[in-house]
Design a protein around this motif. Structure first.
Motif, mmCIF file in Angstrom:
data_model
loop_
_atom_site.group_PDB
_atom_site.id
_atom_site.type_symbol
_atom_site.label_atom_id
_atom_site.label_comp_id
_atom_site.label_asym_id
_atom_site.label_seq_id
_atom_site.Cartn_x
_atom_site.Cartn_y
_atom_site.Cartn_z
ATOM 1 N N ALA A 154 1.001 -1.371 -0.209
ATOM 2 C CA ALA A 154 0.201 0.129 -0.162
ATOM 3 C C ALA A 154 0.546 0.895 0.175
ATOM 4 C CB ALA A 154 -0.810 0.025 1.108
ATOM 5 N N ILE A 155 1.770 1.291 0.904
ATOM 6 C CA ILE A 155 2.737 2.220 1.166
ATOM 7 C C ILE A 155 3.427 2.448 -0.583
ATOM 8 C CG2 ILE A 155 4.826 3.226 1.521
ATOM 9 C CD1 ILE A 155 3.968 2.006 4.316
ATOM 10 N N ASP A 156 4.395 1.830 -1.197
ATOM 11 C CA ASP A 156 4.157 1.608 -2.086
ATOM 12 C C ASP A 156 3.190 2.724 -3.132
ATOM 13 O OD1 ASP A 156 7.096 0.911 -1.551
ATOM 14 O OD2 ASP A 156 6.391 -1.622 -2.189
ATOM 15 N N HIS A 157 2.397 1.823 -3.403
ATOM 16 C CA HIS A 157 1.132 2.063 -4.535
ATOM 17 C C HIS A 157 0.931 3.577 -3.807
ATOM 18 C CE1 HIS A 157 -2.905 2.857 -5.914
ATOM 19 N NE2 HIS A 157 -3.108 3.480 -5.269
ATOM 20 N N LEU A 158 0.937 3.926 -2.779
ATOM 21 C CA LEU A 158 0.780 5.609 -2.600
ATOM 22 C C LEU A 158 2.188 6.048 -3.220
ATOM 23 C CD1 LEU A 158 -1.412 5.042 1.108
ATOM 24 C CD2 LEU A 158 -2.595 6.001 -1.028
ATOM 25 N N ARG A 159 2.947 6.358 -2.727
ATOM 26 C CA ARG A 159 4.212 6.374 -3.336
ATOM 27 C C ARG A 159 4.029 6.439 -4.464
ATOM 28 N NH1 ARG A 159 7.967 3.259 0.298
ATOM 29 N NH2 ARG A 159 7.890 5.250 2.316
ATOM 30 N N ARG A 160 3.909 5.515 -5.527
ATOM 31 C CA ARG A 160 3.606 6.366 -6.779
ATOM 32 C C ARG A 160 2.634 6.764 -7.225
ATOM 33 N NH1 ARG A 160 4.432 0.539 -6.116
ATOM 34 N NH2 ARG A 160 2.191 0.049 -7.124
ATOM 35 N N HIS A 161 1.247 6.531 -6.604
ATOM 36 C CA HIS A 161 0.264 7.215 -7.606
ATOM 37 C C HIS A 161 -0.404 8.474 -5.706
ATOM 38 C CE1 HIS A 161 -0.323 4.272 -9.580
ATOM 39 N NE2 HIS A 161 -0.526 3.428 -9.156
ATOM 40 N N GLY A 162 0.093 8.769 -5.355
ATOM 41 C CA GLY A 162 -0.941 9.722 -4.524
ATOM 42 C C GLY A 162 -1.493 9.319 -4.054
ATOM 43 N N ARG A 163 -1.848 10.292 -3.137
ATOM 44 C CA ARG A 163 -2.824 10.273 -2.114
ATOM 45 C C ARG A 163 -4.185 10.760 -2.039
ATOM 46 N NH1 ARG A 163 -3.309 8.063 3.962
ATOM 47 N NH2 ARG A 163 -1.489 6.710 2.960
ATOM 48 N N GLU A 164 -5.568 10.315 -3.273
ATOM 49 C CA GLU A 164 -5.807 10.938 -3.175
ATOM 50 C C GLU A 164 -7.364 10.683 -2.576
ATOM 51 O OE1 GLU A 164 -7.145 8.962 -7.168
ATOM 52 O OE2 GLU A 164 -5.289 9.639 -7.778
ATOM 53 N N ARG A 165 -7.614 12.018 -1.994
ATOM 54 C CA ARG A 165 -8.624 12.551 -1.408
ATOM 55 C C ARG A 165 -10.478 12.591 -1.290
ATOM 56 N NH1 ARG A 165 -7.518 9.526 3.570
ATOM 57 N NH2 ARG A 165 -5.448 9.923 4.154
ATOM 58 N N GLN A 166 -11.031 11.846 -2.286
ATOM 59 C CA GLN A 166 -12.448 12.022 -1.988
ATOM 60 C C GLN A 166 -13.569 11.209 -0.895
ATOM 61 O OE1 GLN A 166 -13.106 10.583 -5.748
ATOM 62 N NE2 GLN A 166 -10.914 11.424 -6.910
ATOM 63 N N LEU A 167 -15.156 11.954 -1.173
ATOM 64 C CA LEU A 167 -15.646 11.016 0.015
ATOM 65 C C LEU A 167 -16.498 11.145 -0.576
ATOM 66 C CD1 LEU A 167 -14.398 12.590 3.373
ATOM 67 C CD2 LEU A 167 -14.392 10.142 2.941
ATOM 68 N N ALA A 168 -17.297 10.184 -1.981
ATOM 69 C CA ALA A 168 -18.047 9.595 -2.791
ATOM 70 C C ALA A 168 -18.196 8.877 -3.370
ATOM 71 C CB ALA A 168 -18.224 11.213 -3.471
ATOM 72 N N GLY A 169 -19.203 8.124 -3.667
ATOM 73 C CA GLY A 169 -19.253 7.526 -4.379
ATOM 74 C C GLY A 169 -18.737 5.879 -3.601
ATOM 75 N N ASP A 170 -18.341 5.189 -4.237
ATOM 76 C CA ASP A 170 -17.768 4.018 -3.981
ATOM 77 C C ASP A 170 -15.735 4.354 -3.175
ATOM 78 O OD1 ASP A 170 -19.261 2.602 -5.401
ATOM 79 O OD2 ASP A 170 -18.007 2.448 -7.533
ATOM 80 N N VAL A 171 -15.789 5.610 -2.952
ATOM 81 C CA VAL A 171 -14.763 5.461 -1.964
ATOM 82 C C VAL A 171 -15.107 5.950 -0.846
ATOM 83 C CG1 VAL A 171 -12.468 7.500 -1.655
ATOM 84 C CG2 VAL A 171 -13.267 6.865 -4.021
ATOM 85 N N LEU A 172 -16.086 6.687 -0.890
ATOM 86 C CA LEU A 172 -16.999 6.877 0.862
ATOM 87 C C LEU A 172 -16.864 4.896 1.450
ATOM 88 C CD1 LEU A 172 -17.380 8.231 3.035
ATOM 89 C CD2 LEU A 172 -19.986 8.235 1.935
ATOM 90 N N GLU A 173 -17.618 4.550 0.556
ATOM 91 C CA GLU A 173 -18.140 3.100 0.999
ATOM 92 C C GLU A 173 -16.314 2.401 1.864
ATOM 93 O OE1 GLU A 173 -20.165 0.465 -1.425
ATOM 94 O OE2 GLU A 173 -21.269 2.588 -2.040
ATOM 95 N N ALA A 174 -15.342 2.625 0.224
ATOM 96 C CA ALA A 174 -14.059 1.744 1.188
ATOM 97 C C ALA A 174 -13.738 2.661 2.266
ATOM 98 C CB ALA A 174 -12.723 2.460 -0.058
ATOM 99 N N VAL A 175 -14.068 3.820 2.457
ATOM 100 C CA VAL A 175 -13.588 4.292 3.753
ATOM 101 C C VAL A 175 -14.666 4.207 5.121
ATOM 102 C CG1 VAL A 175 -13.187 6.121 5.225
ATOM 103 C CG2 VAL A 175 -12.409 6.397 2.718
ATOM 104 N N ILE A 176 -15.825 3.659 4.746
ATOM 105 C CA ILE A 176 -16.384 3.337 6.064
ATOM 106 C C ILE A 176 -15.937 2.337 6.249
ATOM 107 C CG2 ILE A 176 -18.602 2.548 6.247
ATOM 108 C CD1 ILE A 176 -20.282 5.201 4.654
#
Length: 186
Positions: free
Chosen positions: A80-102
């Motif tokens: 996960a850390i390697d992925h975040l370094r490569r792609h940056g941390r995208e913060r959205q709280l809508a749709g499927d992203v909200l579900e993942a954070v929940i």
């Protein structure tokens, strides 16, 4: 020797079913752990799969004196850390992203320290849910319980449970949006 160590030993001896049992035992929790770090549910799926592949390939390095879940979690965290370094941390709280954070926040008692205002607000909003709603979110997102199983357990129809989950997500999303606006759009 615990069950995980027994399964690892059997997998090392060539029993593929033993490793499949490890996957079934640890998959839901691993996905929740990854969702704490990565908000995209599809990426969580990919990272979980890669973590299991790497664990399988590196089973001989597993120390049975330590919990398998922690060893597997370390592999997943590094991915996960390697992925975040490569792609940056995208913060959205809508749709499927909200579900993942929940799914990541619903099981935390108390919540882990959160690195931004949105995470703090989300944890607050999840904490305001009635316990029954938190339990259904935990069962659905973190334990992988199907809507059909939740319907049978709660003696509700499949559609009623789907609508129940939808209403909970909508309530959490509205609470997060209200709170962020009240705080000046954090």
């Amino acid at each position: 020797m615990d069950d995980d160590a027994i399964h690892v030993r059997a997998a090392l001896a060539g029993d593929r079913e033993a490793f499949d049992r490890l996957v079934r035992i640890h998959q839901a929790r691993l996905r929740c752990d990854l969702a704490r770090l990565v908000a995209d549910a599809h990426v969580v799926d990919d990272l979980a799969q890669e973590a299991f592949i790497r664990a399988y390939r590196g089973l001989e390095r597993y120390d049975p004196a330590r919990p398998f879940r922690h060893w597997l979690g370390g592999i997943a965290r590094h991915l996960a850390i390697d992925h975040l370094r490569r792609h940056g941390r995208e913060r959205q709280l809508a749709g499927d992203v909200l579900e993942a954070v929940i799914s990541a926040r619903v099981v935390e008692q108390p919540p882990q320290p959160l690195e931004d205002d949105r995470g703090r607000v989300l944890a607050h909003c999840l904490g305001r849910l009635p316990p029954r709603n938190r339990r259904i979110l935990q069962a659905f997102y973190c334990e992988g319980t199907s809507v059909a199983t939740l319907a049978a357990r709660s003696r509700k129809s499949h559609n009623a449970v789907r609508l129940w989950l939808q209403r909970i997500r909508r309530a959490v999303r509205a609470c997060v949006e209200r709170s962020l606006i009240a705080e000046g759009g954090a």
